[in-house]
Design a protein around this motif. Structure first.
Motif, PDB file in Angstrom:
ATOM      1  N   THR A 175       0.780   4.185  -2.865  1.00 38.08           N
ATOM      2  CA  THR A 175       0.360   5.553  -2.544  1.00 38.08           C
ATOM      3  C   THR A 175       1.524   6.518  -2.348  1.00 38.08           C
ATOM      4  O   THR A 175       1.350   7.723  -2.490  1.00 38.08           O
ATOM      5  CB  THR A 175      -0.492   5.581  -1.260  1.00 38.08           C
ATOM      6  OG1 THR A 175       0.317   5.194  -0.137  1.00 38.08           O
ATOM      7  CG2 THR A 175      -1.705   4.671  -1.393  1.00 38.08           C
ATOM      8  N   GLY A 176       2.689   5.982  -1.954  1.00 40.70           N
ATOM      9  CA  GLY A 176       3.832   6.839  -1.642  1.00 40.70           C
ATOM     10  C   GLY A 176       3.689   7.550  -0.304  1.00 40.70           C
ATOM     11  O   GLY A 176       4.500   8.400   0.044  1.00 40.70           O
ATOM     12  N   GLU A 177       2.663   7.195   0.469  1.00 46.47           N
ATOM     13  CA  GLU A 177       2.402   7.842   1.755  1.00 46.47           C
ATOM     14  C   GLU A 177       2.721   6.890   2.914  1.00 46.47           C
ATOM     15  O   GLU A 177       2.605   5.676   2.789  1.00 46.47           O
ATOM     16  CB  GLU A 177       0.944   8.280   1.834  1.00 46.47           C
ATOM     17  CG  GLU A 177       0.563   9.333   0.811  1.00 46.47           C
ATOM     18  CD  GLU A 177      -0.896   9.729   0.906  1.00 46.47           C
ATOM     19  OE1 GLU A 177      -1.562   9.391   1.918  1.00 46.47           O
ATOM     20  OE2 GLU A 177      -1.381  10.375  -0.038  1.00 46.47           O
ATOM     21  N   ASP A 178       3.079   7.489   4.055  1.00 43.02           N
ATOM     22  CA  ASP A 178       3.322   6.707   5.263  1.00 43.02           C
ATOM     23  C   ASP A 178       2.050   5.985   5.682  1.00 43.02           C
ATOM     24  O   ASP A 178       0.941   6.459   5.406  1.00 43.02           O
ATOM     25  CB  ASP A 178       3.755   7.617   6.412  1.00 43.02           C
ATOM     26  CG  ASP A 178       5.122   8.247   6.190  1.00 43.02           C
ATOM     27  OD1 ASP A 178       5.759   7.960   5.154  1.00 43.02           O
ATOM     28  OD2 ASP A 178       5.544   9.029   7.060  1.00 43.02           O
ATOM     29  N   MET A 179       2.234   4.854   6.346  1.00 48.29           N
ATOM     30  CA  MET A 179       1.088   4.091   6.830  1.00 48.29           C
ATOM     31  C   MET A 179       1.355   3.626   8.259  1.00 48.29           C
ATOM     32  O   MET A 179       2.387   3.017   8.534  1.00 48.29           O
ATOM     33  CB  MET A 179       0.829   2.889   5.937  1.00 48.29           C
ATOM     34  CG  MET A 179      -0.346   2.069   6.387  1.00 48.29           C
ATOM     35  SD  MET A 179      -0.671   0.719   5.234  1.00 48.29           S
ATOM     36  CE  MET A 179      -2.064  -0.027   6.026  1.00 48.29           C
ATOM     37  N   SER A 181       7.247   3.762   5.944  1.00 49.45           N
ATOM     38  CA  SER A 181       7.480   4.841   4.998  1.00 49.45           C
ATOM     39  C   SER A 181       8.218   4.318   3.774  1.00 49.45           C
ATOM     40  O   SER A 181       8.946   3.326   3.860  1.00 49.45           O
ATOM     41  CB  SER A 181       8.347   5.939   5.629  1.00 49.45           C
ATOM     42  OG  SER A 181       7.800   6.365   6.845  1.00 49.45           O
ATOM     43  N   PRO A 182       8.056   5.046   2.634  1.00 45.51           N
ATOM     44  CA  PRO A 182       8.850   4.672   1.457  1.00 45.51           C
ATOM     45  C   PRO A 182      10.343   4.865   1.778  1.00 45.51           C
ATOM     46  O   PRO A 182      10.687   5.701   2.611  1.00 45.51           O
ATOM     47  CB  PRO A 182       8.395   5.662   0.381  1.00 45.51           C
ATOM     48  CG  PRO A 182       7.155   6.306   0.891  1.00 45.51           C
ATOM     49  CD  PRO A 182       7.170   6.180   2.385  1.00 45.51           C
ATOM     50  N   LYS A 200       0.830  -1.206   0.000  1.00 47.45           N
ATOM     51  CA  LYS A 200       0.000   0.000   0.000  1.00 47.45           C
ATOM     52  C   LYS A 200       0.873   1.268   0.000  1.00 47.45           C
ATOM     53  O   LYS A 200       0.576   2.240  -0.702  1.00 47.45           O
ATOM     54  CB  LYS A 200      -0.933  -0.001   1.205  1.00 47.45           C
ATOM     55  CG  LYS A 200      -1.959   1.116   1.160  1.00 47.45           C
ATOM     56  CD  LYS A 200      -3.051   0.897   2.182  1.00 47.45           C
ATOM     57  CE  LYS A 200      -4.111   0.049   1.524  1.00 47.45           C
ATOM     58  NZ  LYS A 200      -5.320  -0.139   2.289  1.00 47.45           N
ATOM     59  N   VAL A 201       1.959   1.265   0.761  1.00 52.29           N
ATOM     60  CA  VAL A 201       2.879   2.408   0.785  1.00 52.29           C
ATOM     61  C   VAL A 201       3.537   2.565  -0.591  1.00 52.29           C
ATOM     62  O   VAL A 201       3.701   3.688  -1.085  1.00 52.29           O
ATOM     63  CB  VAL A 201       3.942   2.238   1.900  1.00 52.29           C
ATOM     64  CG1 VAL A 201       5.051   3.278   1.772  1.00 52.29           C
ATOM     65  CG2 VAL A 201       3.283   2.316   3.277  1.00 52.29           C
ATOM     66  N   ARG A 202       3.864   1.456  -1.210  1.00 53.51           N
ATOM     67  CA  ARG A 202       4.457   1.490  -2.553  1.00 53.51           C
ATOM     68  C   ARG A 202       3.482   2.133  -3.551  1.00 53.51           C
ATOM     69  O   ARG A 202       3.867   2.960  -4.369  1.00 53.51           O
ATOM     70  CB  ARG A 202       4.828   0.076  -3.007  1.00 53.51           C
ATOM     71  CG  ARG A 202       5.467   0.022  -4.397  1.00 53.51           C
ATOM     72  CD  ARG A 202       5.843  -1.403  -4.815  1.00 53.51           C
ATOM     73  NE  ARG A 202       7.025  -1.828  -4.080  1.00 53.51           N
ATOM     74  CZ  ARG A 202       7.113  -2.950  -3.359  1.00 53.51           C
ATOM     75  NH1 ARG A 202       6.096  -3.785  -3.271  1.00 53.51           N
ATOM     76  NH2 ARG A 202       8.230  -3.256  -2.739  1.00 53.51           N
TER      77      ARG A 202
END
Length: 185
Positions: free
Chosen positions: A139-143, A181-182, A135-137
């Protein structure tokens, strides 16, 4: 007059009582003793609670691993030692570590498992970490993940690192959780 610590210890040969790095043989002996003390404590607890279970002791990677297992799959007594979300297991592990500390005057990092719970939970956590990384990959957003124990966070941190992403523990106490995080690359 003050003297630097390095100067004080220069040429000092360690005394037998000095804190020195344990030899591999003495560390193995300490881990064996830790396992024996923990097994005795747990056997007594199982007897008091009238729960059937066999205790297996294994030493690997500098740690004692103790498993309580049952040959009877229909026996639900061991599940009471795990509790909801492993809470009883975590408490029992801490009590077992305290028993070892009391008997040996040495802190223990032993890991207790009951009826394969930690293996099953480890597989669940690996899947959770892999899904979160995906999911982080995308969206590029922290989770942020749900709160979990230190042992569970360690498993997730390792999976995330193996997948090339960053993870950090945030929060305190029961609310401590991981944020993925990415990578900076």
């Amino acid at each position: 007059m003050t003297v630097d610590n390095e100067e004080q210890t220069a040429g000092h040969e360690p005394e037998p009582d000095d804190d020195v790095e344990a030899t591999p043989a003495s560390k193995a002996s300490r881990l064996d003793e830790e396992g024996d003390v923990a097994a005795d404590y747990l056997e007594e607890l199982l007897d008091i609670a009238d729960i059937d279970g066999d205790i297996d002791i294994e030493v690997r990677s500098g740690r004692t691993y103790i498993s309580i297992v049952s040959e009877d799959a229909s026996d639900t007594g061991l599940s009471s030692l795990v509790g909801r979300d492993g809470e009883v297991l975590e408490a029992l592990q801490e009590l077992t570590r305290l028993s070892v500390l009391t008997a040996t005057d040495a802190r223990s990092r032993l890991v207790l498992d009951v009826d394969g719970y930690r293996d099953r939970r480890g597989r669940e956590l690996t899947k959770i970490a892999q899904d979160a990384v995906e999911k982080v990959r995308e969206t590029g957003e922290d989770m942020a993940l749900a709160p979990m124990s230190a042992y569970e966070r360690k498993i997730v941190h390792d999976v995330v690192a193996d997948l090339g992403f960053l993870s950090e523990s945030e929060g305190e106490g029961q609310a401590r959780h991981i944020v993925i995080s990415p990578s900076d690359d």
